[in-house]
Design an enzyme around this catalytic site. Structure first.
Site, PDB file in Angstrom:
ATOM      1  N   GLN A  75       0.832  -1.216   0.000  1.00 24.46           N
ATOM      2  CA  GLN A  75       0.000   0.000   0.000  1.00 24.46           C
ATOM      3  C   GLN A  75       0.865   1.264   0.000  1.00 24.46           C
ATOM      4  O   GLN A  75       0.543   2.256   0.662  1.00 24.46           O
ATOM      5  CB  GLN A  75      -0.956  -0.002   1.190  1.00 24.46           C
ATOM      6  N   SER A  76       1.942   1.266  -0.753  1.00 27.06           N
ATOM      7  CA  SER A  76       2.847   2.415  -0.775  1.00 27.06           C
ATOM      8  C   SER A  76       2.205   3.631  -1.445  1.00 27.06           C
ATOM      9  O   SER A  76       1.781   3.563  -2.602  1.00 27.06           O
ATOM     10  CB  SER A  76       4.125   2.034  -1.531  1.00 27.06           C
TER      11      SER A  76
END
Ligand SMILES: *Cc1c(COP(=O)(O)O)cnc(C)c1O
Length: 339
Positions: A75-76
């Protein structure tokens, strides 16, 4: 110090707003709280990486790169903003996503930032955790180079001296907003991870002799490691800017008491902070970064580290896109009333 000496590709909506948070301030009964809205940088739901990428992507363009690569957690936010920036410049983007949380949740793995990566046309590759991801990225980049591609690689979080220039600039921007309104600020607080944000800010603040203490609330590394990472990057950034020696080791302060079980794993205090900001001020935090930063900030207000009569700016670094990958962390059953 003159940032215009460095190539820059304008993308962020700047200056980001600086706003008071009267309802949160009243609720906590401590300092007057203001927020610097770097969640509103505009690029594909915004966030702090856009400021860094303005300098990084300008280098990519000067090198005539046709492929941009970076790496981060599944989930960068940094990966998503890099995918969006690449799309805007017509460059292909390839992302290495590290499975730091071992979550099997379908939204965590496909929704939130991941759906945005793919909407912007990026390709993604999954990696197990525990590897040296910047080294893995260079291996993949070399494979592309052997195929004749011109690859520009960006380290995790965009945190090198080039990316940190974006937060040197943010320090200038924030100070000029405060000076224009005659707003005396006693502290600045924000979430700190790959170190570029804090390193850039402290370099800019010190170079301007602002005399405003900066506190990073950690989301991953222990205190000593986090402060050392920030300090080393700040020193290198100052050197690049020709103001070597402006940052001292004691200027770099991180509090890492709010990480919880680990990077990307929501904490109770973080979820409480998300609820407070959303319900009192209509501001969206994310469970990985800004909520842990806010949780530390709130706890330190309650413990008296930030006091009544002081004014504190919380730098909101963004991340709300990740909320859609973290629906499993919330229990809203009580919100549904019988019809
Ligand atoms: C990356 C990120 C941070 C941390 O910034 P660093 O420069 O990596 O220390 C904080 N908040 C959000 C939402 C982020 O995406």
């Amino acid at each position: 110090m003159h940032l215009a000496r460095f190539p820059r590709k304008f993308m962020a909506h700047l200056p980001t707003p600086l706003e008071p948070l009267p309802r949160l301030s009243a609720e906590l009964g401590g300092p007057e709280i203001w927020i610097k809205r770097d969640d509103c940088t505009g690029l594909s739901t915004g966030g702090n990486k856009t400021r860094k990428l303005e300098f990084l992507m300008a280098e990519a363009e000067l090198q005539k790169a046709d492929l941009v690569m970076t790496q981060g957690a599944t989930q960068s936010n940094h990966a998503r903003q890099t995918a969006a920036f690449s799309a805007k410049l017509g460059m292909q983007c390839h992302l290495l996503l590290e499975d730091r949380t071992h979550s099997n949740n379908a939204n965590y793995n496909n929704n939130g930032n991941v759906i945005l990566d793919h909407l912007h046309g990026a390709t993604t590759e999954k990696y197990p955790d525990g590897l040296d991801m910047n080294a893995e990225m260079e291996k993949v980049a070399d494979r592309f180079r052997a195929e004749g591609r011109n690859v520009y690689t960006i380290p995790g979080g965009g945190s090198n001296t080039t990316g940190a220039l974006g937060y040197v600039n943010c320090a200038f921007e924030l100070l000029s907003q405060c000076n224009d309104r005659n707003l005396k600020v006693d502290h600045i607080v924000h979430a700190t991870g790959s170190a570029g944000t804090q390193a850039g800010l402290i370099t800019g603040l010190k170079a301007m002799n602002a005399n405003i203490p900066l506190l990073g609330i950690g989301v991953r590394a222990p205190k000593e490691a986090q402060e050392t990472n920030v300090y080393n990057l700040a020193c290198a950034t100052a050197e690049k800017l020709g103001c070597e020696g402006v940052v001292n080791r004691e200027d770099v302060v991180a509090n890492t008491d709010y990480v919880g079980e680990g990077y990307g794993i929501p904490t109770e205090s973080g979820l409480d902070a998300i609820a407070m900001f959303a319900e009192l001020e209509a501001i969206l935090l994310d469970p990985v970064y800004s909520a842990k930063g806010a949780a530390g900030f709130i706890d330190l207000i309650r413990k008296g580290q930030f006091k009544k009569g002081e004014r504190v700016v919380f730098l909101h670094t963004g991340g709300a896109a990740a909320l859609f990958g973290y629906d499993g962390a919330f229990d809203f059953s009580g919100r549904w009333v019988a019809s």
